[in-house]
Design an enzyme around this catalytic site. Structure first.
Site, short mmCIF file in Angstrom:
data_model
loop_
_atom_site.label_atom_id
_atom_site.label_comp_id
_atom_site.label_asym_id
_atom_site.label_seq_id
_atom_site.Cartn_x
_atom_site.Cartn_y
_atom_site.Cartn_z
N CYS A 47 0.96 -1.16 0.05
CA CYS A 47 0.02 -0.01 0.01
C CYS A 47 0.84 1.27 -0.04
CB CYS A 47 -0.71 0.07 1.18
SG CYS A 47 -1.75 1.54 1.63
N HIS A 48 0.11 2.42 -0.52
CA HIS A 48 1.39 3.68 -0.67
C HIS A 48 1.71 3.90 0.74
CE1 HIS A 48 2.67 6.43 -3.86
NE2 HIS A 48 3.48 6.59 -2.75
N THR A 49 0.99 3.64 1.90
CA THR A 49 1.45 4.12 3.25
C THR A 49 2.66 3.55 3.59
OG1 THR A 49 -0.92 4.21 3.73
CG2 THR A 49 0.67 4.31 5.41
N HIS A 69 1.30 -3.65 5.99
CA HIS A 69 -0.01 -3.75 6.97
C HIS A 69 -1.34 -4.40 6.07
CE1 HIS A 69 0.04 -0.19 4.65
NE2 HIS A 69 -1.28 0.09 4.80
N GLU A 70 -0.88 -4.81 4.93
CA GLU A 70 -2.14 -5.32 4.12
C GLU A 70 -1.81 -6.89 3.83
OE1 GLU A 70 -4.06 -2.47 0.89
OE2 GLU A 70 -3.39 -4.14 -0.29
N CYS A 99 -10.67 -2.50 20.47
CA CYS A 99 -10.61 -3.37 21.74
C CYS A 99 -11.86 -3.58 22.36
CB CYS A 99 -10.11 -2.37 22.75
SG CYS A 99 -11.20 -0.95 23.27
N CYS A 102 -13.81 0.48 24.54
CA CYS A 102 -13.50 1.94 25.05
C CYS A 102 -14.76 2.59 24.36
CB CYS A 102 -12.22 2.47 24.27
SG CYS A 102 -12.44 2.44 22.49
N CYS A 105 -15.07 2.32 20.87
CA CYS A 105 -15.54 0.82 20.27
C CYS A 105 -17.16 0.92 20.55
CB CYS A 105 -14.90 -0.22 20.78
SG CYS A 105 -13.00 -0.22 20.02
N CYS A 113 -10.33 3.49 18.03
CA CYS A 113 -10.35 2.75 19.19
C CYS A 113 -9.21 3.68 20.24
CB CYS A 113 -9.70 1.45 18.99
SG CYS A 113 -9.41 0.66 20.70
N ARG A 117 -5.96 2.54 18.01
CA ARG A 117 -6.17 3.53 16.78
C ARG A 117 -4.65 3.47 16.22
NH1 ARG A 117 -7.55 9.40 18.61
NH2 ARG A 117 -9.15 8.31 19.31
N CYS A 177 -6.48 -3.35 4.26
CA CYS A 177 -6.39 -2.12 4.00
C CYS A 177 -7.14 -1.40 2.71
CB CYS A 177 -4.76 -1.61 4.19
SG CYS A 177 -4.72 0.21 3.93
N ARG A 372 -2.79 -3.31 -7.21
CA ARG A 372 -2.26 -3.70 -6.19
C ARG A 372 -1.13 -4.73 -6.50
NH1 ARG A 372 -2.51 0.23 -3.02
NH2 ARG A 372 -3.50 -0.14 -0.94
#
Ligand code: NAD
Ligand code: ZN
Length: 379
Positions: A47-49, A69-70, A99, A102, A105, A113, A117, A177, A372
Site C-alpha cells: 500500500c502507498h502508506t 500492513h495489508e 478493543c 472503549c 468501540c 479505538c 487506533r 487495508c 495492487r
C-alpha cells in the site's frame, strides 16, 4: 510439531534505512504475549502508506523496521488471555484496532479505538513496549502493529479480523487495508445518494475502491482526477465516467470541476496523500450540501488551508481511517460480500511477485504502474 511458546526463526524483509531496497533476513520472532497472536503470513500486498514510511521523506524515519500492513494469514499460536482466536484461524491483520470496550468501540459512529487506533510512530507492542522481532538479539521495529513483510508476525488480538476460512487469502488480503479503506470512505462516510455526482482524487487502488463505492451507491457521474494519464485507461473498468488531469489546465482543478458540474460535485473522496489535492477535493464540492472525505496520508508537516467562507457556505470536510470500518466487527462481513460476488477484488490485483522479489512491488508503485501487487510468502 507445535511451535507455540517457542521463538520462530523465519525470513522477513527488513528496511534498514530510508529509501534503500528491503533486504530479506533471517529474524527471530518471539512468542505472543498477553492479548497477542502470532500469525503465519501467506500473502501481503503493498500500500502507498508503506512506501511513505520506507522513503521517510515526509514521515519520521524509524529504522530498522519491518513494514507491511495489508495481508492475510493463519494463526500459529495465541498468547495469554486470547479466547476468540485459535490456532488455524484465517485472519486479516489490520493497521487500526478495536478493543471492543472503549467509548469509540462502543460508539456506532467511530472506529478510532482509544487503545489501538493507528499510531505510525509506535515501534513496539502495547503490552511491554518491546519488539517481538530481533536479529542476533538486536530489536527490529514493528510498523502499524502489523509488520506483515515477514513469514511470521505478532499482532495485538484487537487488530485481527477472523474471516471465513474458505475465502481465498491471495485475494481478500487487499481488504485488510486498501479496498476496505476506499470502498468504506465512500459508502460509510461520503454516503452519496443515488443519482449524485462523485469526484475521486487519485486513481490508485484506494481511489478506485472509492469509485467502486460510488458505483454501487448509484452515482450518476464519477469524475476521476489523477496526474498520471495511464491511470485513466484502467479506471473505465471501475465505473469512472469522466477524467480530469490537473496538468491539462492552467487553473486550479477545483475550478474545472465546479464548471463541468454546474456548481460542484455532491461528494468527493481524496485518495492521493497530496495536500494540494486535499484542498481541491474540498473546494470542488457543491455549496449547500457537498461533502468531501480525505483518505490520503499527509506529510507530517502539511497544513490544510482554505477560506473559512467555504465552510460557512455549507461545504462539509471529513476524513477517515480504514473507511470507518471497525476491523473485528465489520471486516468479516465485507469478506462475505466478496464471497457472495457483491464486491469485486480480482481487478485490483494487477501483479503478483514471490517474497524474494518484494522490492519489485516498491518499484511498480513508485512508477505508478498497476494497482495492487500481491507478495506470495511461500516461495
Ligand atoms: P497509489 O500510489 O496507488 O495511488 C495514488 C494516486 O494518486 C496515484 O495514481 C497518483 O498519480 C495520484 N496522485 C498523486 N498526487 C496527486 C494529485 N496532486 N492530484 C491527483 N492525483 C494525484 O496509492 P494508494 O495505495 O491507492 O493510496 C492512496 C492514498 O491513500 C495514500 O496517501 C495512502 O497513504 C492513503 N491511505 C490511507 C488510508 C486511510 O485509512 N486513511 C488507508 C490506506 C491508504
Ligand atoms: Zn494501507
Amino acid at each position: 510439531m507445535s511451535t507455540a511458546g517457542q521463538v520462530i526463526r523465519c525470513k522477513a524483509a527488513v528496511a534498514w534505512e530510508s529509501g534503500k531496497p528491503l533486504s530479506i533476513e533471517e529474524v527471530e520472532v518471539a512468542p505472543p504475549q498477553k492479548d497477542e497472536v502470532r500469525i503465519k503470513i501467506l500473502f501481503t500486498s503493498l500500500c502507498h502508506t508503506d512506501v511513505y514510511f520506507w522513503d521517510a521523506k515526509g514521515q519520521n524515519p524509524l529504522f530498522p523496521r519491518i513494514l507491511g500492513h495489508e495481508a492475510g494469514g493463519i494463526v500459529e499460536s495465541v498468547g495469554e488471555g486470547v479466547t476468540d482466536l485459535k490456532l488455524g484461524d484465517h485472519v486479516l491483520p489490520i493497521f487500526t484496532g478495536e478493543c471492543k470496550e472503549c467509548p469509540h468501540c462502543l460508539s456506532e459512529e467511530s472506529n478510532m479505538c482509544d487503545l489501538l487506533r493507528i499510531n505510525t510512530d509506535r515501534v513496539g507492542m502495547i503490552n511491554d513496549g518491546k519488539s517481538r522481532f530481533s536479529i542476533n538479539g538486536k530489536p527490529i521495529y514493528h510498523f502499524l502493529g502489523t509488520s506483515t513483510f515477514s513469514e511470521y508476525t505478532v499482532v495485538h488480538v484487537g487488530q485481527v479480523a477472523k474471516i471465513n476460512p474458505h475465502a481465498p487469502l491471495d485475494k481478500v488480503c487487499v481488504l485488510s487495508c486498501g479496498m476496505s479503506t476506499g470502498f468504506g470512505a465512500t459508502v460509510n462516510v461520503a454516503k452519496p445518494k443515488k443519482g449524485q455526482s462523485v469526484a475521486i482524487f487519485g486513481l490508485g487502488a484506494v481511489g478506485l475502491a472509492a469509485a467502486e463505492g460510488a458505483r454501487v451507491s448509484g452515482a450518476s457521474r464519477i469524475i476521476g482526477i489523477d496526474l498520471n494519464p495511464s491511470r485513466f485507461e484502467q479506471a473505465n473498468k471501475f465505473g469512472v465516467t469522466d477524467f480530469v488531469n490537473p496538468k491539462d489546465y492552467n487553473k486550479p482543478v477545483q475550478e474545472v470541476i465546479v464548471e463541468m458540474t454546474g456548481g460542484g460535485v455532491d461528494r468527493s473522496v481524496e485518495c492521493t496523500g497530496s495536500i494540494q489535492a486535499m484542498i481541491s477535493a474540498f473546494e470542488c464540492v457543491h455549496d449547500g450540501w457537498g461533502v468531501a472525505v480525505l483518505v490520503g496520508v499527509p506529510n507530517k508537516d502539511d497544513a490544510f488551508k482554505t477560506h473559512p467562507v467555504n465552510l460557512l457556505n455549507e461545504k462539509t470536510l471529513k476524513g477517515t481511517f480504514f473507511g470507518n470500518y471497525k476491523p473485528r466487527s465489520d471486516i468479516p462481513a465485507v469478506v462475505e460480500k466478496y464471497m457472495n460476488k457483491e464486491l469485486e477484488l480480482d481487478k485490483f490485483i494487477t501483479h503478483t511477485v514471490p517474497f524474494s522479489e518484494i522490492n519489485k512491488a516498491f518499484e511498480l508503485m513508485l512508477a505508478g504502474e498497476g494497482l495492487r501487487c500481491v507478495i506470495r510468502m511461500d516461495t
